[in-house]
Scaffold this active site. Sequence first.
Site, PDB file in Angstrom:
ATOM      1  N   ASN A  91       0.950  -1.096   0.080  1.00  0.00           N
ATOM      2  CA  ASN A  91      -0.023   0.111  -0.008  1.00  0.00           C
ATOM      3  C   ASN A  91       0.762   1.262   0.028  1.00  0.00           C
ATOM      4  O   ASN A  91       1.369   1.630   0.989  1.00  0.00           O
ATOM      5  CB  ASN A  91      -0.937   0.014   1.317  1.00  0.00           C
ATOM      6  CG  ASN A  91      -1.812   1.235   1.296  1.00  0.00           C
ATOM      7  OD1 ASN A  91      -1.880   2.040   0.305  1.00  0.00           O
ATOM      8  ND2 ASN A  91      -2.332   1.589   2.449  1.00  0.00           N
ATOM      9  N   LYS A  97      -0.023   4.204  -0.192  1.00  0.00           N
ATOM     10  CA  LYS A  97      -0.729   5.483   0.203  1.00  0.00           C
ATOM     11  C   LYS A  97      -0.479   6.537  -0.486  1.00  0.00           C
ATOM     12  O   LYS A  97      -0.468   6.712  -1.635  1.00  0.00           O
ATOM     13  CB  LYS A  97      -0.236   5.603   1.818  1.00  0.00           C
ATOM     14  CG  LYS A  97      -0.506   4.281   2.694  1.00  0.00           C
ATOM     15  CD  LYS A  97      -0.164   4.559   4.178  1.00  0.00           C
ATOM     16  CE  LYS A  97      -0.048   3.238   5.020  1.00  0.00           C
ATOM     17  NZ  LYS A  97      -0.117   3.539   6.353  1.00  0.00           N
ATOM     18  N   GLY A 140       2.466   2.392  11.192  1.00  0.00           N
ATOM     19  CA  GLY A 140       3.370   3.492  11.034  1.00  0.00           C
ATOM     20  C   GLY A 140       4.085   3.828  12.313  1.00  0.00           C
ATOM     21  O   GLY A 140       4.752   4.659  12.587  1.00  0.00           O
ATOM     22  N   SER A 144       2.989  -2.053  10.413  1.00  0.00           N
ATOM     23  CA  SER A 144       4.527  -1.796  10.616  1.00  0.00           C
ATOM     24  C   SER A 144       4.992  -3.288   9.947  1.00  0.00           C
ATOM     25  O   SER A 144       6.014  -3.611  11.098  1.00  0.00           O
ATOM     26  CB  SER A 144       4.746  -1.481  11.972  1.00  0.00           C
ATOM     27  OG  SER A 144       4.532  -0.045  12.375  1.00  0.00           O
ATOM     28  N   GLU A 150      -6.869   4.457   8.136  1.00  0.00           N
ATOM     29  CA  GLU A 150      -6.735   5.849   7.821  1.00  0.00           C
ATOM     30  C   GLU A 150      -7.973   6.359   7.260  1.00  0.00           C
ATOM     31  O   GLU A 150      -7.956   7.574   7.172  1.00  0.00           O
ATOM     32  CB  GLU A 150      -5.552   5.815   6.999  1.00  0.00           C
ATOM     33  CG  GLU A 150      -4.383   5.842   7.943  1.00  0.00           C
ATOM     34  CD  GLU A 150      -3.073   5.326   6.835  1.00  0.00           C
ATOM     35  OE1 GLU A 150      -1.980   5.050   7.582  1.00  0.00           O
ATOM     36  OE2 GLU A 150      -3.212   5.328   5.712  1.00  0.00           O
ATOM     37  N   HIS A 164      -9.470   0.902   5.315  1.00  0.00           N
ATOM     38  CA  HIS A 164      -8.206   1.100   6.207  1.00  0.00           C
ATOM     39  C   HIS A 164      -8.453   1.719   7.163  1.00  0.00           C
ATOM     40  O   HIS A 164      -9.098   2.858   7.077  1.00  0.00           O
ATOM     41  CB  HIS A 164      -7.122   1.690   5.189  1.00  0.00           C
ATOM     42  CG  HIS A 164      -5.912   1.608   5.745  1.00  0.00           C
ATOM     43  ND1 HIS A 164      -5.279   2.477   6.673  1.00  0.00           N
ATOM     44  CD2 HIS A 164      -4.621   0.660   5.277  1.00  0.00           C
ATOM     45  CE1 HIS A 164      -4.072   2.146   7.001  1.00  0.00           C
ATOM     46  NE2 HIS A 164      -3.572   1.126   6.274  1.00  0.00           N
ATOM     47  N   GLU A 167      -5.069  -5.135  10.783  1.00  0.00           N
ATOM     48  CA  GLU A 167      -4.291  -4.029  10.915  1.00  0.00           C
ATOM     49  C   GLU A 167      -4.411  -3.345  12.128  1.00  0.00           C
ATOM     50  O   GLU A 167      -5.367  -2.399  12.578  1.00  0.00           O
ATOM     51  CB  GLU A 167      -4.225  -3.147   9.825  1.00  0.00           C
ATOM     52  CG  GLU A 167      -3.524  -3.421   8.342  1.00  0.00           C
ATOM     53  CD  GLU A 167      -3.184  -2.482   7.560  1.00  0.00           C
ATOM     54  OE1 GLU A 167      -2.292  -2.439   7.032  1.00  0.00           O
ATOM     55  OE2 GLU A 167      -4.013  -1.375   7.369  1.00  0.00           O
TER      56      GLU A 167
END
Length: 244
Positions: A11, A13, A173, A205, A99, A97, A167
């Site tokens: 990904n 991003k 991150g 991560s 995010e 996701h 995740e």
Amino acid sequence: MSDRTRLIAGNWKMNGLRADGVALACDLAARARRPVASELLICPPATLIATVAELTAGSGISVGGQDCHAAPNGAYTGCVSAEMLRDAGCTHVILGHSERRYACGETDADIQAKTLAAWRAGLTAIVCVGETRAERESGGAVEVVTGQIACSVPSGAIADRLVIAYEPVWAIGTGLTPTLEDIVEIHAAIRSQLAAGTRILYGGSANPRNAGEILALDEVDGALVGGASLKADDFWAIVDLACR
């Protein structure tokens, strides 16, 4: 070891101008000329999808989108439909996701509608689930994640058109990862809700330092790789680890 084919997905991003995307896609396509045991997928930003799809054509690397709208078309400024992704060369799309869930306020209902849109367009949906640090520390991780599965995945899901990515929000991150025991527990709980053969990836991560022991777990069917997917050496190191 599971008989489910592993999937290693990158990904990217919101990273990469055209020159960056071309260089990375060409590097990965060249490495993919040798046979690998895992399926490979890269998900560039929307501006690079068509270019990356052209550069990786015939390499064995598939291309995916990072999100899609639930509608096939319409007055939705700035959005991209699943049909547009398919037309640009995608076979997959990442949905839900963290995010998107936490930064953009997407709900389970939104993600379920987008999953149906992905299937409508002939895409495989990679539906992401995961708990926050507070939810993990309170002992509610399994309940949160299974609840997201129940409400984000439409009924009738089959293994050929659905992948789940676990995740943990607090790991994305940050360089932190759950224990191997925690990963097995969550993956097993997720699997109990899915059709036989559905693949479950680990994300959060994932990198060359921790991927080997995570991918060695029978419950883990691959990885959704974030930052490490932006460096060809790091991404390919994870691919190699998945083949062991």
